[in-house]
Scaffold this active site. Structure first.
Site, PDB file in Angstrom:
ATOM      1  N   HIS A  41      18.391  -2.757 -20.271  1.00 38.43           N
ATOM      2  CA  HIS A  41      16.983  -2.484 -20.561  1.00 38.43           C
ATOM      3  C   HIS A  41      16.875  -1.061 -21.096  1.00 38.43           C
ATOM      4  O   HIS A  41      17.683  -0.204 -20.773  1.00 38.43           O
ATOM      5  CB  HIS A  41      16.200  -2.635 -19.254  1.00 38.43           C
ATOM      6  CG  HIS A  41      14.715  -2.604 -19.399  1.00 38.43           C
ATOM      7  ND1 HIS A  41      14.009  -1.426 -19.538  1.00 38.43           N
ATOM      8  CD2 HIS A  41      13.783  -3.593 -19.396  1.00 38.43           C
ATOM      9  CE1 HIS A  41      12.719  -1.696 -19.610  1.00 38.43           C
ATOM     10  NE2 HIS A  41      12.552  -3.008 -19.536  1.00 38.43           N
ATOM     11  N   GLN A  83      15.829  -6.753 -11.683  1.00 39.80           N
ATOM     12  CA  GLN A  83      15.771  -8.205 -11.781  1.00 39.80           C
ATOM     13  C   GLN A  83      16.546  -8.913 -10.681  1.00 39.80           C
ATOM     14  O   GLN A  83      16.502 -10.139 -10.593  1.00 39.80           O
ATOM     15  CB  GLN A  83      16.309  -8.651 -13.153  1.00 39.80           C
ATOM     16  CG  GLN A  83      15.519  -8.158 -14.342  1.00 39.80           C
ATOM     17  CD  GLN A  83      14.126  -8.770 -14.421  1.00 39.80           C
ATOM     18  OE1 GLN A  83      13.865  -9.826 -13.854  1.00 39.80           O
ATOM     19  NE2 GLN A  83      13.220  -8.105 -15.116  1.00 39.80           N
ATOM     20  N   CYS A  96      12.367  -5.104 -24.338  1.00 41.38           N
ATOM     21  CA  CYS A  96      12.889  -3.761 -24.059  1.00 41.38           C
ATOM     22  C   CYS A  96      14.416  -3.777 -24.040  1.00 41.38           C
ATOM     23  O   CYS A  96      15.054  -3.148 -23.181  1.00 41.38           O
ATOM     24  CB  CYS A  96      12.342  -3.206 -22.739  1.00 41.38           C
ATOM     25  SG  CYS A  96      10.571  -2.923 -22.759  1.00 41.38           S
ATOM     26  N   ASP A 155      20.998  -1.005 -11.673  1.00 40.71           N
ATOM     27  CA  ASP A 155      19.595  -1.308 -11.959  1.00 40.71           C
ATOM     28  C   ASP A 155      19.302  -2.675 -11.356  1.00 40.71           C
ATOM     29  O   ASP A 155      19.717  -3.705 -11.880  1.00 40.71           O
ATOM     30  CB  ASP A 155      19.380  -1.315 -13.477  1.00 40.71           C
ATOM     31  CG  ASP A 155      17.986  -1.764 -13.889  1.00 40.71           C
ATOM     32  OD1 ASP A 155      17.202  -2.176 -13.013  1.00 40.71           O
ATOM     33  OD2 ASP A 155      17.688  -1.732 -15.101  1.00 40.71           O
ATOM     34  N   LYS A 167       7.824  -6.551  -9.418  1.00 38.10           N
ATOM     35  CA  LYS A 167       8.560  -7.757  -9.800  1.00 38.10           C
ATOM     36  C   LYS A 167       8.910  -8.614  -8.587  1.00 38.10           C
ATOM     37  O   LYS A 167       9.499  -9.687  -8.737  1.00 38.10           O
ATOM     38  CB  LYS A 167       9.833  -7.382 -10.556  1.00 38.10           C
ATOM     39  CG  LYS A 167       9.586  -6.688 -11.898  1.00 38.10           C
ATOM     40  CD  LYS A 167      10.898  -6.377 -12.612  1.00 38.10           C
ATOM     41  CE  LYS A 167      10.678  -5.491 -13.827  1.00 38.10           C
ATOM     42  NZ  LYS A 167       9.978  -6.181 -14.913  1.00 38.10           N
TER      43      LYS A 167
END
Length: 406
Positions: free
Chosen positions: A121, A201, A361, A198, A224
């Protein structure tokens, strides 16, 4: 908890869009919020809204207790060793920038290397570009296999003794790939580098154990995972955080202020300058309670089941191309021959179906995929196979519509 009953706990889903029942398939961008989170936020603002760590009055004490209790919930959620290692931020982007400025700029120099991948991202690309520009370090990219996965053999070749930072997304927001971050952390550490994950997700969809992953930093966002917007988490190993300088300065992060010098509070508060995101943190705590009751393993299995079902149904439609590996998390990214993804999303929206269209993104990944943009349907615990059936109907309608137009 029956997944068919979960939808009723999300009030926003009980509505019509353009005269049709809402089918929300954009949870990878942001998830919807259950009653529990909404009511928790309302209760804070109605009953004990106050600043934290300051006043000794009753409201201040209640707010501080709730805020720090949320930090403990996060600690347990990711299995951090201590609440000292859990920092509240505005989200994943802020957390990555904090690491880039507070750690990387202070520790990297010319000749050092930063390794990321083509699937990242933008929030896990641009901060490292800026670090490289400021320090003279080199930014390197892990190559991808044909299906968009990362090969550990390539990682062992790309990560060298000059590598100081490896920063990889746990799950791709485009391909649904689950990256082998635990193994990548081992390779990074063998070469003297730190590992940043990261988890934007992954944290909403699967059980996270930062100690098992042995990552040095792990970041994610509340919005999220059924929590409020504007709240996120930066986990860091204690010895790294202790040696990092804050990137924001002001009230609440100080110990003593003299006329010319100041000293900082202990972890985690030295990184939380000013009035923190109190309501957001408390709301995130409520979201964690909600997810834990359902069970992260159950959510992961449900999301993967929906992704498989969607891939199978969509593959039956001629002209649809699906990107990414066969095994994926809860999303499907695709294109339809001769139809722009934005047009796909527009026609679907007319039938109340919300999907994402664009570059997500992830422009370097789009270039690697040899497309300018794609459409993406992403699933979460409130979705069902019925939602996917509606999506398939909408895609067939979209394809027929543009076949007649052109």
């Amino acid at each position: 908890m029956d997944f068919k009953d979960i939808r009723s706990q999300f009030p926003i889903l009980d509505q019509q869009v353009n005269g049709r029942p809402l089918v929300y398939l954009d949870s990878a961008a942001t998830s919807q919020k259950p009653y529990r989170v909404i009511e928790t936020l309302e209760k804070y603002y109605k009953e004990y809204n106050s600043n934290v760590h300051r006043g000794v009055h009753t409201l201040g004490t209640r707010a501080t207790d709730a805020y720090e209790n949320a930090r403990e919930k996060v600690r347990k959620f990711i299995n951090a060793g201590s609440t000292e290692e859990v920092l509240f931020t505005r989200g994943t982007t802020t957390a990555l920038n904090t690491i880039a400025v507070g750690y990387a700029r202070e520790n990297l120099s010319a000749g050092d290397e930063i390794v990321i991948s083509f699937m990242e991202h933008h929030s896990n690309i641009i901060p490292w570009q800026q670090v490289a520009h400021k320090t003279g370090a080199t930014l390197k990219y892990l190559p991808l296999q044909e299906d968009g996965t990362i090969s550990l053999e390539d990682a062992r070749t790309t990560i060298t003794s000059n590598t100081k930072i490896v920063s990889i997304m746990h799950v791709s927001n485009v391909l649904g790939v689950i990256n082998p971050v635990k193994e990548l952390a081992e390779i990074a550490h063998e070469n003297g580098a730190i590992m940043i994950v990261d988890g934007a997700q992954s944290a909403p969809h699967m059980r996270i154990d930062v100690q098992d992953l042995n990552c040095d930093f792990f970041v994610f966002s509340g919005h999220k995972m059924c929590g409020p917007t504007g709240i996120g988490v930066l986990y860091g190993k204690k010895h790294l955080l202790e040696n990092m300088e804050p990137v924001e300065f002001g009230g609440e992060m100080i110990d003593f202020v003299e006329l010319q010098t100041s000293t900082w509070k202990e972890l985690p508060w030295k990184f939380e300058a000013g009035t923190p995101i109190i309501g957001g943190a408390i709301g995130l705590g409520a979201a964690i309670d909600f997810l834990e009751e359902i069970g992260l393993d159950n959510i992961n299995a449900h999301d993967q089941k929906l992704a498989r079902y969607a891939s199978e149904r969509m593959s039956e439609i001629e002209g649809i191309k699906i990107f990414g590996p066969k095994e994926r998390t809860g999303l499907v990214t695709f294109t339809i021959d001769d139809v722009h993804p934005h047009d796909v999303a527009t026609v679907l929206d007319a039938d109340g179906i919300a999907v994402r269209a664009g570059h997500h993104c992830a422009q370097p990944l789009m270039k690697w995929l040899k497309v300018s943009s794609t459409a993406r349907a992403s699933f979460y615990l409130y979705n069902s196979e019925d939602d996917i059936d509606e999506l398939v109907k909408g895609l067939i309608k979209t394809k027929e519509y543009f076949s007649n137009v052109f």
